[in-house]
Design an enzyme around this catalytic site. Structure first.
Site, PDB file in Angstrom:
ATOM      1  N   SER A  60       0.910  -1.096  -0.151  1.00 14.21           N
ATOM      2  CA  SER A  60      -0.096  -0.165   0.070  1.00 14.21           C
ATOM      3  C   SER A  60       0.821   1.186  -0.074  1.00 14.21           C
ATOM      4  O   SER A  60       2.104   1.238  -0.119  1.00 14.21           O
ATOM      5  CB  SER A  60      -0.774  -0.003   1.244  1.00 14.21           C
ATOM      6  OG  SER A  60       0.048   0.138   2.580  1.00 14.21           O
ATOM      7  N   LYS A  61       0.168   2.312   0.181  1.00  8.90           N
ATOM      8  CA  LYS A  61       0.774   3.718   0.047  1.00  8.90           C
ATOM      9  C   LYS A  61       2.118   3.850   1.053  1.00  8.90           C
ATOM     10  O   LYS A  61       3.175   4.341   0.679  1.00  8.90           O
ATOM     11  CB  LYS A  61      -0.069   4.706   0.119  1.00  8.90           C
ATOM     12  CG  LYS A  61      -1.048   4.942  -0.921  1.00  8.90           C
ATOM     13  CD  LYS A  61      -1.474   6.486  -0.929  1.00  8.90           C
ATOM     14  CE  LYS A  61      -2.209   6.715  -2.120  1.00  8.90           C
ATOM     15  NZ  LYS A  61      -3.646   5.767  -2.469  1.00  8.90           N
TER      16      LYS A  61
END
Ligand code: GLU
Length: 468
Positions: free
Chosen positions: A240-241
């Site tokens: 994810s980010k």
């Protein structure tokens, strides 16, 4: 397994970036097609008209181009095929494998509640009503799924995955506005493109069961399924980010070479013994979909850096110089054409220690600096009277040097230190600062070699002249 040449595909939805998981899926499809002498195709799943801008579609093509994964045919655009999707729905209706469902919103809501209470899936009464009893009002078209038995997804990675048909509701194929739904479009497109092997992320495993029912309804051959485990971050959580990078373009900007990415991504979920580094040809020869492991793969930056360093050391100098120049330019450090040979001399001298192209850019900045260099405080402190005099004598010696390469200059510096009866440490750091200012640089002989005789002497002269 279908008795036809292998056809694989990547079917990205344009979202504005290309996820590294999509890149890995594309790579496995490409490797499998190349391994079997089949075809690798691309289909852009652009049915979400808001997200599928021209720019978002280009991001996918650029990502594929950068990765070096070329499709064997022009891309197929899903949104352009809606008529063909509707045609397939007509075929399903004609075969009695689908039906028009005229439930109103209120009726559907009531049926949903009844289904929930009874612990079963939604069942429309229109499953069993003859088409000639149809009212004149909007309808959706649903697949008439079997109510009993199992649907087995015989997956090459996961093994047989069994779904009970009683848990699969009658999928909507056409919405009341006549637009085709996702699972229908995927099946029709894969069939028409002749796809024999659907290799994709395992977030689509449930869709495979539904898609199997659509294939069966149409009387079409079901492709071979292979659902790949997702890529996780180094901490084991879904990528994810917060994991530094997830988009292909980010890996590009971080200075990873496409061939390093191909090599590294191939290792995410697949491997050939302990082989860490291999060529495309080897990967193509070795790759088989049945060897993909079903556990999630973890991104390992240290391994990626190691592999990238390997390819940086292998790459052609001219190509590295181009890539590094582009980075310098993006940092407002344009490299005039005259400095190109200097850069090309510097690259091989510093690349062994470069994990990324950004490292390589950092360690070659010294060649771009304009005379006179601004010397760091520390260097000015080192340039005592004594050191200036010593570097002056070294400059005289270097001016007379006839050979200007690393071995010759190493010997020269050693001989000079001996003649001065001091260690190289006495003047080395100051010399380095005169040549490179505060920038990082290779060792002394390397820096001198890269800069060339004239520029090296010029920089030394600047630093030793009284005005400096
Ligand atoms: N468009 C889907 C995605 O981007 C892939 C569908 C498929 O591979 O069947 O995840």
């Amino acid at each position: 397994m279908p008795d036809r040449p292998v056809v694989t595909r990547i079917a990205p939805s344009p979202t504005g970036s290309m996820h590294i998981g999509t890149a890995r899926t594309a790579l496995f499809n490409w490797l499998y097609a190349r391994h079997t002498g089949g075809k690798f195709l691309i289909r852009v799943e652009d049915t979400d008209r808001e997200r599928s801008t021209e720019a978002a579609v280009q991001v996918i093509f650029e990502g594929m181009r950068w990765l070096g994964l070329e499709a064997d045919e022009p891309p197929v655009f899903q949104a352009a095929r809606a008529d063909r999707h509707r045609e397939a729905v007509d075929a399903l209706l004609a075969r009695g494998a689908a039906y028009r469902d005229y439930m109103t919103a209120e009726e559907l809501e009531a049926e949903r509640e009844a289904a929930r209470a009874a612990g079963r899936v939604v069942l429309s009464p229109w499953r069993d009503i003859a088409p000639n009893d149809a009212p004149d009002r909007p309808f959706v078209v649903r697949l008439k799924s079997p109510l009993t038995g199992d649907t087995v997804v015989a997956d090459k990675v996961k093994g047989d995955v069994r779904f009970q048909n009683k848990d699969l509701d009658d999928l909507i194929l056409l919405r009341s506005d006549g637009s085709p739904t996702y699972n229908l479009a995927v099946v029709v497109d894969d069939h028409d493109m002749g796809v024999t092997h659907v290799i994709r992320g395992d977030d689509h495993l449930n869709n495979a069961a539904r898609q199997t029912l659509i294939y069966q309804g149409l009387g079409w051959e079901v492709p071979v399924w292979a659902h790949l485990p997702l890529i996780h971050g180094p901490d084991g959580a879904k990528l994810s980010k917060r994991h530094r990078a997830q988009a292909v373009s980010e890996f590009d900007s971080m200075g990873y070479l496409p061939e390093a990415m191909r090599n590294y991504l191939a290792r995410l979920g697949w491997g050939h013994g302990d082989d860490e580094i291999f060529t495309d040809e080897q990967a193509i020869a070795w790759f088989d979909i049945v060897d993909v492991v079903s556990a999630p793969a973890r991104l390992d930056w240290a391994k990626l850096n190691h592999i990238n360093n390997h390819y940086i050391r292998q790459a052609e100098i001219g190509r590295l110089a181009d890539l590094v120049s582009a980075i310098h330019e993006s940092r407002d450090l344009p490299a005039p054409p005259a400095l190109r040979p200097v850069l090309e001399r510097a690259v091989p001298l510093v690349r062994d220690g470069a994990k990324t192209l950004l490292d390589l850019a950092d360690s070659t900045v010294f060649v771009l600096m304009q005379r006179p260099l601004v010397l760091p405080e520390k260097a000015l402190g080192q340039l005592t009277e004594e050191t200036r005099a010593r570097l002056g004598r070294l400059a005289t010696r270097l001016a007379a040097a006839t050979a200007w390469d690393v071995p010759a200059l190493e010997a020269e510096i050693r001989a000079f230190a001996e003649s001065e009866a001091v260690g190289i440490g006495k003047f080395g750091p100051a010399l380095r600062a005169c040549l490179a200012g505060a920038a990082s640089a290779p060792d002394l002989a390397g820096a001198l070699t890269a800069l060339g005789q004239e520029e090296s002497l010029g920089r030394l002269h600047d630093a030793l002249s009284p005005a400096a």
